[in-house]
Motif scaffolding. Structure first.
Motif, PDB file in Angstrom:
ATOM      1  N   GLU A  11     -14.288  35.273 -42.570  1.00 48.29           N
ATOM      2  CA  GLU A  11     -15.575  34.537 -42.162  1.00 48.29           C
ATOM      3  C   GLU A  11     -15.369  35.892 -41.561  1.00 48.29           C
ATOM      4  N   THR A  13     -17.140  38.452 -44.414  1.00 48.45           N
ATOM      5  CA  THR A  13     -19.147  38.703 -45.006  1.00 48.45           C
ATOM      6  C   THR A  13     -19.736  38.355 -43.616  1.00 48.45           C
ATOM      7  N   ASP A  14     -19.888  38.488 -42.633  1.00 45.85           N
ATOM      8  CA  ASP A  14     -20.271  38.372 -41.647  1.00 45.85           C
ATOM      9  C   ASP A  14     -21.160  39.812 -41.871  1.00 45.85           C
ATOM     10  N   ALA A  15     -22.783  39.644 -41.401  1.00 47.68           N
ATOM     11  CA  ALA A  15     -23.642  40.761 -41.855  1.00 47.68           C
ATOM     12  C   ALA A  15     -22.727  41.957 -41.041  1.00 47.68           C
ATOM     13  N   GLU A  16     -22.975  41.465 -39.672  1.00 45.50           N
ATOM     14  CA  GLU A  16     -22.667  42.942 -38.879  1.00 45.50           C
ATOM     15  C   GLU A  16     -22.233  43.486 -39.654  1.00 45.50           C
ATOM     16  N   ALA A  45     -26.142  42.923 -47.091  1.00 42.10           N
ATOM     17  CA  ALA A  45     -25.617  41.876 -46.024  1.00 42.10           C
ATOM     18  C   ALA A  45     -26.731  40.672 -45.792  1.00 42.10           C
ATOM     19  N   GLU A  46     -27.876  41.031 -46.631  1.00 41.16           N
ATOM     20  CA  GLU A  46     -28.375  39.885 -46.377  1.00 41.16           C
ATOM     21  C   GLU A  46     -28.324  39.078 -47.570  1.00 41.16           C
ATOM     22  N   PHE A  85     -25.030  36.951 -46.746  1.00 35.14           N
ATOM     23  CA  PHE A  85     -24.865  36.029 -46.128  1.00 35.14           C
ATOM     24  C   PHE A  85     -25.772  34.573 -46.600  1.00 35.14           C
ATOM     25  N   LYS A 129     -23.632  32.944 -49.258  1.00 32.09           N
ATOM     26  CA  LYS A 129     -21.904  32.573 -48.305  1.00 32.09           C
ATOM     27  C   LYS A 129     -23.213  30.990 -47.887  1.00 32.09           C
ATOM     28  N   ASN A 130     -24.475  31.244 -47.360  1.00 29.60           N
ATOM     29  CA  ASN A 130     -24.624  29.672 -46.902  1.00 29.60           C
ATOM     30  C   ASN A 130     -25.174  28.371 -47.572  1.00 29.60           C
ATOM     31  N   LEU A 185     -32.206  36.614 -43.430  1.00 30.08           N
ATOM     32  CA  LEU A 185     -31.343  37.488 -41.812  1.00 30.08           C
ATOM     33  C   LEU A 185     -31.831  38.384 -41.030  1.00 30.08           C
TER      34      LEU A 185
END
Length: 107
Positions: free
Chosen positions: A29, A32-35, A47-48, A51, A54-55, A65
């Protein structure tokens, strides 16, 4: 206690400390976070994409994002260029449905 036993005990304790696992855990988790992805050196579009994928896999609503602001001329030119060059990635590369059979819209 003899010197040999003390050395053997010291080597066993040292081997136990060396082979002990590191306690710095990073979960899936978090990775795979954008930050986290941006801080690791990847771009905002990567990153987008991560994201959104994953969603989509978890069934959460897919929202962009980052907001992309472009004027009408730039958007029109990008659409025209992506229509001419099929290798150019369009903005909807993540949002389209994949069909296994070819159709007229693939041209």
């Amino acid at each position: 206690m003899g010197v040999m036993r003390r050395n053997l005990l010291f080597l066993l304790v040292a081997a136990a400390f060396i082979s002990a696992p590191v306690m710095a855990e990073v979960t899936v988790e978090q990775t795979t976070d954008a930050e986290y992805i941006i801080n690791a050196g990847y771009s905002q579009s990567m990153a987008e994409d991560m994201f959104m994928l994953k969603n989509r896999a978890s069934g959460k609503p897919i929202e962009p994002l980052y907001e992309k602001s472009q004027n009408k001329f730039v958007r029109g030119w990008k659409k025209f260029y992506s229509y001419i060059d099929p290798a150019q990635e369009a903005d909807d590369r993540i949002h389209h449905d994949i069909h296994l059979s070819p159709s007229f819209s693939d041209l």
